[in-house]
Design a protein around this motif. Structure first.
Motif, short mmCIF file in Angstrom:
data_model
loop_
_atom_site.label_atom_id
_atom_site.label_comp_id
_atom_site.label_asym_id
_atom_site.label_seq_id
_atom_site.Cartn_x
_atom_site.Cartn_y
_atom_site.Cartn_z
N THR A 11 -3.08 -1.32 1.33
CA THR A 11 -2.93 -1.78 -0.04
C THR A 11 -2.27 -0.71 -0.89
OG1 THR A 11 -5.07 -0.92 -0.81
CG2 THR A 11 -5.07 -3.12 0.21
N ALA A 12 -1.71 -1.14 -2.02
CA ALA A 12 -1.05 -0.20 -2.93
C ALA A 12 -2.05 0.82 -3.46
CB ALA A 12 -0.38 -0.95 -4.07
N GLN A 13 -3.27 0.37 -3.76
CA GLN A 13 -4.29 1.29 -4.27
C GLN A 13 -4.65 2.34 -3.21
OE1 GLN A 13 -7.97 -0.42 -5.80
NE2 GLN A 13 -9.07 1.41 -5.18
N ALA A 14 -4.85 1.89 -1.98
CA ALA A 14 -5.20 2.82 -0.90
C ALA A 14 -4.08 3.82 -0.66
CB ALA A 14 -5.53 2.06 0.38
N PHE A 15 -2.84 3.33 -0.74
CA PHE A 15 -1.69 4.22 -0.56
C PHE A 15 -1.62 5.25 -1.68
CE2 PHE A 15 2.79 5.08 -1.69
CZ PHE A 15 3.15 5.81 -0.58
N ALA A 16 -1.77 4.77 -2.93
CA ALA A 16 -1.73 5.69 -4.07
C ALA A 16 -2.83 6.73 -3.97
CB ALA A 16 -1.85 4.91 -5.38
N LEU A 17 -4.02 6.30 -3.59
CA LEU A 17 -5.14 7.22 -3.47
C LEU A 17 -4.88 8.26 -2.39
CD1 LEU A 17 -8.03 8.02 -4.26
CD2 LEU A 17 -8.86 6.34 -2.59
N ALA A 18 -4.40 7.81 -1.23
CA ALA A 18 -4.12 8.74 -0.13
C ALA A 18 -3.05 9.75 -0.51
CB ALA A 18 -3.69 7.96 1.12
N GLU A 19 -1.99 9.29 -1.20
CA GLU A 19 -0.92 10.19 -1.59
C GLU A 19 -1.37 11.17 -2.67
OE1 GLU A 19 2.57 10.71 -0.61
OE2 GLU A 19 1.32 10.06 1.06
N LEU A 20 -2.16 10.71 -3.63
CA LEU A 20 -2.66 11.61 -4.66
C LEU A 20 -3.57 12.67 -4.05
CD1 LEU A 20 -3.37 9.06 -7.52
CD2 LEU A 20 -1.68 10.91 -7.57
#
Length: 220
Positions: A11-20
């Protein structure tokens, strides 16, 4: 980047969280640095909605902080925060270790050995982010073998909150070598199903990291 890219989270949220998380751990954004949502959304290729959700999670973990009229920024490293988090980890991980010794099968030992070798390979290459990730796998192979998923999730939250400190610790070669030696002691204690010795080595493992980080933070 060279090599095979890791699988993108679903998901976009999971991706954003992982990248942050990766950016904070790797020092691409520094403690005290503002997090500009528009710029980050463009950089990560996501909308502001999943980014805000990721911010909420990181704020709950203490990785970032919100200041009225200024927005979010990366949290500064704090000795008090480190000591509190590691003390709670000690209590929870001790419980998990005793349970794991009773419940775990032989596959856990081999998985710990495999993860320890990954740590050593990354350490030898001074590749700190992969070392941090392999180190996490090493410990959670053991902790998850407790068979207590709620306890496991609580410990993971504490780990997430202190990954930046771990990255700093691994930046020193002597610390990396000590980590490798301590992992082998933990493996030997688990192989012997000696829970008391296992907990002792886990405590020493955390204490050595705290002592080194205390000196780092005192010098800042």
């Amino acid at each position: 980047m060279a090599g095979t890219s890791p699988k993108r989270p679903p998901t976009a949220q999971a991706f954003a969280l992982a990248e942050l998380r990766r950016m904070i751990i790797a020092g691409e954004v520094q403690p005290g640095e503002p997090l500009r949502q528009d710029a980050l959304a463009e950089r990560l290729g996501v909308s502001r909605v999943p980014l805000r959700e990721a911010f909420k999670i990181l704020e709950g973990e203490g990785q970032i902080v919100y200041e009225p009229h200024r927005g979010f920024k990366v949290a500064r490293l704090s000795l008090a925060d480190l000591l509190e988090t590691y003390r709670i980890r000690q209590l929870l991980e001790t419980e998990a270790a005793y349970a794991a010794v009773k419940r775990a099968d032989s596959s856990v030992l081999q998985a710990m050995k495999d993860a320890a070798r990954e740590v050593e390979a990354a350490s030898a290459a001074a590749d700190i982010l992969p070392m941090t990730e392999a180190n996490r796998r090493f410990h959670f192979v053991l902790l998850s073998a407790s068979g207590m998923p709620r306890l496991d999730r609580l410990i993971q939250v504490l780990w997430d909150a202190t990954d930046t400190y771990r990255f700093v610790y691994y930046g020193v070669p002597t610390n990396r070598h000590l980590v490798e030696e301590e992992h082998n002691l933990i493996i030997d204690a688990f192989a012997d199903r000696d829970a008391d010795r296992l907990v002792k080595h886990m405590d020493e493992h955390r204490d050595h990291a705290v002592d080194a980080l205390r000196k780092f933070l005192d010098a800042k």
